[in-house]
Scaffold this motif. Sequence first.
Motif: not given
Length: 174
Positions: A141-154
């Motif tokens: 769960i934590v890995a997914v919660l890190v990965a998905i927002p990272a794909m939308y960083r500037p």
Amino acid sequence: MTGTALSLWPAPLRSGAPAQPPRPVLVAFVGLVAALLAGVAEAIVQTALLLERDEVDLAGLATGLGVRLGIYLVVLIVAIRMTHGARWARILLTFGIGVIGLLSLIIEPLAALLSADKFGDLFADLTVESAMIGLFRAIHIVAVLVAIPAMYRPGARRYFSLPRLSVSLGQTHA
């Protein structure tokens, strides 16, 4: 191993294009791989527990493991395409892993939490195996919660907005 036939990273597609994905895309990829590895570890522990039972449906177990392995391979392939700047891959990962996958991971623990009379009841039958499953699930769960927002960083947004050259057609796609 960049620039070889075995490389996971694309060569620059046009002048000024990065040879490797930006840091947020790499963070997202590592997060997705960590989630997959945690899922595999959880599946191994769950399979071991099922195999300890007297009556085991081996065909059903094998089918379930095959489906899970197939899903994990598809996610890995899509994650690799995401590192190449494929916008469709980012969108598919967002909804497939970030919404549906995440819900599938939290529904069971949430149902247990809501059905418990007291918080302590959740730990009444705690075993080493169930603690391991919980740990792997939490890592997932934590890995997914890190990965998905990272794909939308500037930096990632800029990377996904770069025009890509189609290798098969030789055309630029915006």
